[in-house]
Write a protein that holds these residues in place. Structure first.
Motif, PDB file in Angstrom:
ATOM      1  N   GLY A  81      16.481  36.571  -3.842  1.00  9.09           N
ATOM      2  CA  GLY A  81      15.241  37.357  -3.836  1.00  9.09           C
ATOM      3  C   GLY A  81      14.090  36.693  -4.555  1.00  9.09           C
ATOM      4  N   THR A  82      13.910  35.388  -4.384  1.00  5.13           N
ATOM      5  CA  THR A  82      12.888  34.681  -5.141  1.00  5.13           C
ATOM      6  C   THR A  82      11.674  34.295  -4.303  1.00  5.13           C
ATOM      7  OG1 THR A  82      14.045  32.595  -4.710  1.00  5.13           O
ATOM      8  CG2 THR A  82      14.526  33.734  -6.795  1.00  5.13           C
ATOM      9  N   ARG A  83      11.493  34.930  -3.171  1.00  2.00           N
ATOM     10  CA  ARG A  83      10.272  34.671  -2.417  1.00  2.00           C
ATOM     11  C   ARG A  83       9.058  35.101  -3.239  1.00  2.00           C
ATOM     12  NH1 ARG A  83      11.713  36.609   3.777  1.00  2.00           N
ATOM     13  NH2 ARG A  83      13.184  34.920   4.246  1.00  2.00           N
ATOM     14  N   ARG A  84       8.039  34.302  -3.153  1.00  2.00           N
ATOM     15  CA  ARG A  84       6.867  34.572  -3.977  1.00  2.00           C
ATOM     16  C   ARG A  84       6.187  35.879  -3.589  1.00  2.00           C
ATOM     17  NH1 ARG A  84       4.103  28.545  -4.112  1.00  2.00           N
ATOM     18  NH2 ARG A  84       5.315  27.735  -5.866  1.00  2.00           N
ATOM     19  N   ARG A  85       5.684  36.533  -4.604  1.00  2.00           N
ATOM     20  CA  ARG A  85       4.888  37.719  -4.367  1.00  2.00           C
ATOM     21  C   ARG A  85       3.562  37.310  -3.738  1.00  2.00           C
ATOM     22  NH1 ARG A  85       4.567  39.753 -10.346  1.00  2.00           N
ATOM     23  NH2 ARG A  85       4.422  37.492 -10.574  1.00  2.00           N
ATOM     24  N   PRO A  86       2.903  38.213  -3.031  1.00  2.00           N
ATOM     25  CA  PRO A  86       1.609  37.882  -2.417  1.00  2.00           C
ATOM     26  C   PRO A  86       0.607  37.411  -3.477  1.00  2.00           C
ATOM     27  CG  PRO A  86       2.446  39.967  -1.573  1.00  2.00           C
ATOM     28  CD  PRO A  86       3.342  39.581  -2.709  1.00  2.00           C
ATOM     29  N   THR A  87      -0.099  36.356  -3.149  1.00  2.00           N
ATOM     30  CA  THR A  87      -1.100  35.813  -4.072  1.00  2.00           C
ATOM     31  C   THR A  87      -2.315  36.732  -4.137  1.00  2.00           C
ATOM     32  OG1 THR A  87      -0.397  33.563  -3.607  1.00  2.00           O
ATOM     33  CG2 THR A  87      -2.585  33.840  -4.546  1.00  2.00           C
ATOM     34  N   GLN A  88      -2.740  36.992  -5.352  1.00  2.00           N
ATOM     35  CA  GLN A  88      -3.906  37.847  -5.572  1.00  2.00           C
ATOM     36  C   GLN A  88      -5.062  37.015  -6.139  1.00  2.00           C
ATOM     37  OE1 GLN A  88      -3.873  41.039  -4.648  1.00  2.00           O
ATOM     38  NE2 GLN A  88      -1.709  40.883  -4.048  1.00  2.00           N
ATOM     39  N   PRO A  89      -6.276  37.524  -6.065  1.00  2.00           N
ATOM     40  CA  PRO A  89      -7.408  36.790  -6.642  1.00  2.00           C
ATOM     41  C   PRO A  89      -7.242  36.606  -8.151  1.00  2.00           C
ATOM     42  CG  PRO A  89      -8.193  38.518  -5.171  1.00  2.00           C
ATOM     43  CD  PRO A  89      -6.720  38.746  -5.358  1.00  2.00           C
TER      44      PRO A  89
END
Length: 449
Positions: A368-376
């Motif tokens: 479960g190490t997929r990156r979280r969505p990138t935020q500003p």
């Protein structure tokens, strides 16, 4: 309070759950030996297809001062010299050696006896007392030893001190601050006398007046083992420094500051301030080469992560062993991410048919190490606070994403350790290190131009 470096740093949760004992990973019947397992020029093959080789024989020689020879861990026939794929899917030239059943059994028994002898002997510093420094450098080069903490810089080149650099302090790095890796910890617990012998050899090679073995305070068993081995050796020039647990304590410049209070300037080398740093595994490998006559054909690796506890082990593994030979179970119902190395500085492994190389400290299996969505970016400054080099990661990453290589070079991007503390601390999950790595690579080419 225990010593540490002054700028930045983080405290990732330690998951050091691999067994303390070192198991022998079975020798492969087919060893794949890349010609480039080090920083510098690739080695040049000294064998051809159809040749027969024996365990420990050099099959490729270093071609320059910054290069390292390659040796086979198994006896057998050279079946090919061809391009194979690395764990991250890029081609690299390698020598393939295949053993017969008889040769495989004989090599395995010899290896078992060698390892038992290594574990059983007491500390003996007589070799370091009687050998010339030039001979130590010769053995290091002949054995193909490189930095085993991950940098893979040829050890003989690092030990060869320039006349203008007077080395007074040798630091042996036993910090191993990656959250999952335990190969150095296991080596210190099980082979402390051999590490002390290797340290004495390095003192002789560099003419250092003292050696400090630095270990983080979360490795209590390793601290006890090294302390006892130092006392047994009775060498007043070797001491132990227990440091605060903090990432990246094992970074060369951070370690020097923690142990000596000195700081290495931007673009400078530790030797310029009288210090040389080597990893404990490199020190052990030097002892094996000089005293036991064994080239660098195997190393200790950690297999850990989100796998059953009974499968988290430290193995003595032959260089050239396919990663797929390492025993661990991948849960069928989980999204698995396999990293060659530790989670902070390792790289994703997409090809487990690739071989173990000198610079690989282990495999970390995470779920479960997929990156979280990138935020500003929220301008919080967490990455700046975390950076142990005092850089501005948000800015360097922006330069990298916009291909502003000269601006990145002017902002000292080449000083980046690539430790990952910035990405780890970012609340917006921005891939800071990814773009910094690109900018660092391009900035180096600009400086060369």
């Amino acid at each position: 309070m225990k010593k540490t470096f002054s700028k930045g740093g983080i405290h990732p949760v330690a998951e050091k759950t691999a067994s303390a004992a070192i198991r022998l990973l079975p020798l492969p019947q087919k060893a794949m030996l890349p010609l480039r397992q080090h920083i510098g020029a690739p080695a040049r093959a000294t064998v051809k297809r159809g040749d027969h080789v024996v365990r420990g024989q050099m099959v490729a020689e270093g071609v320059s001062a910054i290069s390292a020879s390659v040796h086979t861990p198994v006896s057998g026939a050279v079946t090919s010299i061809e391009n194979i794929m690395t764990p991250w899917g890029t081609p690299i030239e390698a020598i393939i050696v295949t053993s017969s059943e008889k040769e495989h059994e004989a090599d395995s028994e010899i290896r078992r006896l060698e390892w038992e002898q290594t574990l059983g002997a007491k500390t003996d510093l007589s070799t370091a007392k009687n050998i010339a420094s030039e001979e130590i450098l010769f053995h290091a080069a002949k054995a193909g030893i490189v930095g085993l903490g991950g940098a893979t810089f040829p050890a003989h080149a690092k030990l060869c001190v320039r006349p203008e650099n007077k080395i007074n302090t040798l630091i042996i790095n036993g910090c191993e601050c990656e959250p999952y890796l335990m190969c150095d910890d296991a080596l210190m617990r099980n082979c402390a006398p051999r590490i002390i012998e290797g340290t004495a050899l390095m003192i002789k090679a560099t003419s250092a007046s003292r050696a400090i073995i630095a270990i983080e305070d979360n490795k209590t068993d390793a601290i006890a083992a090294i302390s006892a081995a130092i006392a047994e050796a009775g060498n007043a020039s070797i001491s132990l420094e227990v440091l605060q647990t903090k990432y990246p304590q094992g970074g060369e410049k951070q370690l020097i500051e923690a142990c000596t209070g000195r700081r290495v300037g931007s673009g400078a080398l530790p030797a310029s301030i009288g210090v040389i740093v080597h990893n404990v595994a490199t020190t052990f490998a030097l002892r094996q080469a000089v005293t036991a006559g064994q080239p660098l054909i195997e190393r200790v690796v950690t297999i850990s992560g989100d796998i059953p506890v009974g499968e988290r082990h430290n193995y003595l593994a032959a260089i050239g062993t396919p990663l797929s030979n390492v025993p661990f179970t991948i849960p069928a119902d989980k999204d698995i991410h396999i990293i060659a190395g530790g989670p902070m500085m390792g790289r994703s492994a997409v090809n487990l048919d690739a071989p173990l190389t000198k610079g690989c400290c282990g495999l970390t299996i995470l779920s479960g190490t997929r990156r979280r969505p990138t935020q500003p970016c929220v301008r919080c400054g967490e990455c700046v606070e975390a950076c142990p080099m005092g850089l501005e990661p948000y800015l360097l990453s922006a330069y990298g994403s916009r291909q502003l290589w000269r601006e990145a070079a002017a902002a000292s991007v080449t000083d980046c350790l690539e430790c990952g503390a910035c990405s780890y601390s970012c609340p917006s999950s921005r891939p800071l290190l990814d773009f910094i790595r690109i900018a660092k690579q391009r900035a180096r080419t600009i400086k060369q131009d």
